[in-house]
Write a protein that holds these residues in place. Structure first.
Motif, short mmCIF file in Angstrom:
data_model
loop_
_atom_site.label_atom_id
_atom_site.label_comp_id
_atom_site.label_asym_id
_atom_site.label_seq_id
_atom_site.Cartn_x
_atom_site.Cartn_y
_atom_site.Cartn_z
N GLY A 59 0.84 -0.92 -0.08
CA GLY A 59 -0.16 -0.13 0.00
C GLY A 59 0.70 1.39 0.08
N HIS A 60 0.08 2.27 0.02
CA HIS A 60 0.86 3.70 0.03
C HIS A 60 0.10 4.49 1.06
N ALA A 61 0.90 5.23 1.63
CA ALA A 61 0.35 6.04 3.01
C ALA A 61 -0.99 7.09 2.80
N GLY A 62 -1.00 7.64 1.50
CA GLY A 62 -1.93 8.66 1.08
C GLY A 62 -1.79 9.96 2.03
N TYR A 63 -0.68 10.24 2.64
CA TYR A 63 -0.46 11.41 3.55
C TYR A 63 -0.45 12.69 2.28
N ALA A 64 0.39 12.51 1.42
CA ALA A 64 0.28 13.84 0.35
C ALA A 64 0.41 13.23 -1.14
N GLU A 65 0.66 14.03 -2.07
CA GLU A 65 0.40 13.74 -3.36
C GLU A 65 1.78 12.79 -3.50
N TYR A 66 1.80 11.90 -4.78
CA TYR A 66 2.56 11.10 -5.05
C TYR A 66 3.92 11.92 -5.28
N GLY A 67 5.26 11.69 -4.91
CA GLY A 67 6.48 12.30 -4.81
C GLY A 67 6.59 13.44 -3.97
N GLN A 68 5.49 13.71 -2.97
CA GLN A 68 5.61 14.66 -1.92
C GLN A 68 5.21 13.81 -0.45
N ASP A 69 4.81 12.54 -0.58
CA ASP A 69 4.51 11.70 0.66
C ASP A 69 5.58 11.36 1.42
N ILE A 70 5.77 12.11 2.63
CA ILE A 70 6.85 11.93 3.42
C ILE A 70 6.80 10.84 4.19
N VAL A 71 5.46 10.24 4.33
CA VAL A 71 5.19 9.00 5.11
C VAL A 71 5.69 7.53 4.40
N CYS A 72 5.56 7.98 3.07
CA CYS A 72 5.78 6.63 2.13
C CYS A 72 7.38 6.68 2.06
N ALA A 73 7.89 8.00 2.04
CA ALA A 73 9.40 8.08 1.69
C ALA A 73 10.21 7.49 3.03
N ALA A 74 9.68 7.95 4.09
CA ALA A 74 10.27 7.60 5.55
C ALA A 74 10.37 6.05 5.71
N VAL A 75 8.91 5.39 5.28
CA VAL A 75 8.78 3.86 5.48
C VAL A 75 9.64 3.24 4.41
N SER A 76 9.60 3.67 3.15
CA SER A 76 10.51 3.31 1.93
C SER A 76 12.09 3.12 2.45
#
Length: 112
Positions: free
Chosen positions: A21-38
């Motif tokens: 899944g994806h965090a859905g915290y912000a737009e693709y490329g701007q999502d700091i939650v996805c970036a941190a988890v990744s």
């Protein structure tokens, strides 16, 4: 939402994880939650590969955000245990900060 299953033996030893899944915290490329988890997940996998001799299976699908990682050696080395504990600590910190709306972590007991 990012769904993370942490694999654990009945004795509490971490053996791997599955994430999707994806965090859905912000737009693709701007999502700091996805970036941190990744960053945490990639670093854990690379560190176990680089600094331990534990054998593992893994697969990654960047389009779906799906990652599977399982150490196949038993017992899991002390070094891999520390790295997996560090991953779980970081993921829990992200969940505490940004909420279960964006990342959900659960333990899944598996046979040793």
């Amino acid at each position: 939402m990012i769904d993370v299953k942490i694999f654990q033996t009945p004795s509490g030893e971490y053996t791997g994880f599955q994430m999707s899944g994806h965090a859905g915290y912000a737009e693709y490329g701007q999502d700091i939650v996805c970036a941190a988890v990744s960053a945490l997940v990639i670093n854990a996998i690379n560190s176990i590969d680089q600094y331990t001799e534990d054998a593992f299976e893994n697969s990654v699908d960047p389009d779906s955000g799906s990652v599977f990682f399982q150490i196949t050696d038993r017992p899991v080395s002390t070094s891999s245990q520390l790295l997996l504990k560090s991953l779980v600590l970081g993921l829990n910190g992200i969940q505490d900060e940004y909420g279960k709306k964006h990342i959900k972590i659960r333990l899944e007991k598996q046979e040793g």
